[in-house]
Design an enzyme around this catalytic site. Sequence first.
Site, PDB file in Angstrom:
ATOM      1  N   ILE A 158       0.838  -1.198   0.000  1.00 43.73           N
ATOM      2  CA  ILE A 158       0.000   0.000   0.000  1.00 43.73           C
ATOM      3  C   ILE A 158       0.878   1.255   0.000  1.00 43.73           C
ATOM      4  O   ILE A 158       1.613   1.534   0.952  1.00 43.73           O
ATOM      5  CB  ILE A 158      -0.955   0.008   1.216  1.00 43.73           C
ATOM      6  CG1 ILE A 158      -1.704  -1.324   1.312  1.00 43.73           C
ATOM      7  CG2 ILE A 158      -1.918   1.175   1.102  1.00 43.73           C
ATOM      8  CD1 ILE A 158      -2.481  -1.707   0.057  1.00 43.73           C
ATOM      9  N   THR A 159       0.775   2.027  -1.079  1.00 43.14           N
ATOM     10  CA  THR A 159       1.574   3.241  -1.259  1.00 43.14           C
ATOM     11  C   THR A 159       1.010   4.390  -0.442  1.00 43.14           C
ATOM     12  O   THR A 159      -0.203   4.556  -0.356  1.00 43.14           O
ATOM     13  CB  THR A 159       1.606   3.626  -2.753  1.00 43.14           C
ATOM     14  OG1 THR A 159       2.093   2.519  -3.506  1.00 43.14           O
ATOM     15  CG2 THR A 159       2.508   4.825  -2.994  1.00 43.14           C
ATOM     16  N   GLN A 340      22.316   0.584 -21.587  1.00 43.63           N
ATOM     17  CA  GLN A 340      23.317   0.152 -22.558  1.00 43.63           C
ATOM     18  C   GLN A 340      24.092   1.345 -23.121  1.00 43.63           C
ATOM     19  O   GLN A 340      25.317   1.291 -23.270  1.00 43.63           O
ATOM     20  CB  GLN A 340      22.641  -0.621 -23.692  1.00 43.63           C
ATOM     21  CG  GLN A 340      23.585  -1.409 -24.585  1.00 43.63           C
ATOM     22  CD  GLN A 340      24.175  -2.618 -23.849  1.00 43.63           C
ATOM     23  OE1 GLN A 340      23.649  -3.051 -22.836  1.00 43.63           O
ATOM     24  NE2 GLN A 340      25.292  -3.120 -24.354  1.00 43.63           N
ATOM     25  N   GLY A 344      28.944   1.192 -18.267  1.00 45.62           N
ATOM     26  CA  GLY A 344      29.147   0.945 -16.848  1.00 45.62           C
ATOM     27  C   GLY A 344      28.496   1.985 -15.958  1.00 45.62           C
ATOM     28  O   GLY A 344      27.998   1.667 -14.872  1.00 45.62           O
ATOM     29  N   GLU A 367      -1.023  -1.770 -10.563  1.00 45.57           N
ATOM     30  CA  GLU A 367      -2.284  -1.344 -11.206  1.00 45.57           C
ATOM     31  C   GLU A 367      -2.723  -2.316 -12.299  1.00 45.57           C
ATOM     32  O   GLU A 367      -3.295  -1.928 -13.312  1.00 45.57           O
ATOM     33  CB  GLU A 367      -2.153   0.072 -11.787  1.00 45.57           C
ATOM     34  CG  GLU A 367      -1.908   1.125 -10.746  1.00 45.57           C
ATOM     35  CD  GLU A 367      -3.052   2.119 -10.629  1.00 45.57           C
ATOM     36  OE1 GLU A 367      -4.125   1.887 -11.211  1.00 45.57           O
ATOM     37  OE2 GLU A 367      -2.856   3.126  -9.945  1.00 45.57           O
TER      38      GLU A 367
END
Length: 384
Positions: A158-159, A340, A344, A367
Amino acid sequence: MLDYRLDDETETLRKTVREFALEVVAPQIGGFYEREEFPTAIVRQMGDLGLFGLPFPEEYGGSGGTYFDLCVAIEELARVDSSVAITLEAGVSLGAMPVYRFGSEEQKQRWLPRLCSGEALAAFGLTEPGGGSDAGATRTTARLEDGHWVVDGSKAFITNSGTDLTELVTVTAVTGTRPDGGKEISAIAVPAGTPGMTVGPRYSKVGWNASDTRELSFSDCRVPEENLVGQRGRGYAQFLSILDEGRIAISALAVGLAQGCVDESVRYAGTREAFGRPIGRNQAVQFMIADMEVRASTARLAYYRAAEKMLRGEPFRREASVAKLYSSEVAMDNARAATQVHGGYGFMNETPVGRFYRDAKILEIGEGTSEVQRMLIAKDLGVG
């Protein structure tokens, strides 16, 4: 002909949020992210900008704008950081919207002004530890006793449920049995701090580390009978309609992340040198970035169309699922490509691209998973 150019007012909003994201969020969000700390001060500033009140009427403290305005703001925030973007999305689309859509006038007057101002946050308690995508498998119960709902059960993921600003959680609970023998599910507002509601510790997450996500448990948690949100037995249907709208907002967030990957890759390709020249002069890098822009631009059109149908009052469920499915997968693809391009450096947690890569995956889950979206689209097409 369809015209998806933003009107002057919405374009001004977009530029304002873009400036805020670059000048306020970008310089400091990395620290919050690595500390896994909720950025309360930033969220309060978002409230001062009026972002939490965007789609609500002025009579409740809102800005009198539209749901599309909210989506545009979410996209611009997500171009820089998804944690603050999901805090806004969940606070408005999932937290305050159930009160506005289905609450009584007394409930609206009581809670919406503080939610619209950003002084307080609300959360949406649907998912349960054993439920996942099967939202109808609700086990949390609520029984009427002496004028109070007595809630028992638990909610997961629950946000905005445990921040210093959290004031309210609307939860689904089984309140009885339907005539056909099925579960009667209702929505009940539980104010923060109510005895019997326990807020769990913050989850340790792969991404969205500056957002607040927790488990909630309820044991003999009592709230007044008038805290029922909407009609008794309509809670599940109400929350499904909230999710339909929320998928457009999540799509906007995914588009923002995808566009942020383009932004960072263009910047890096122009400054990073290898073999004596900027890597952006290499056709392989150019093509990767061009493909990223194509995906982000196409995904944006998908959520614009879904929002347009919603604002017209037309059925939009299929368009919302299409937008959410496509844009979330685009976000993953762009995050992978941007990593990509950065090599690094893209694998370093402190870089924006490193955070984008970690944040993207949840967009294919939250959602409604990608699989659920495909089910909904196929069902709407009459397949199966």
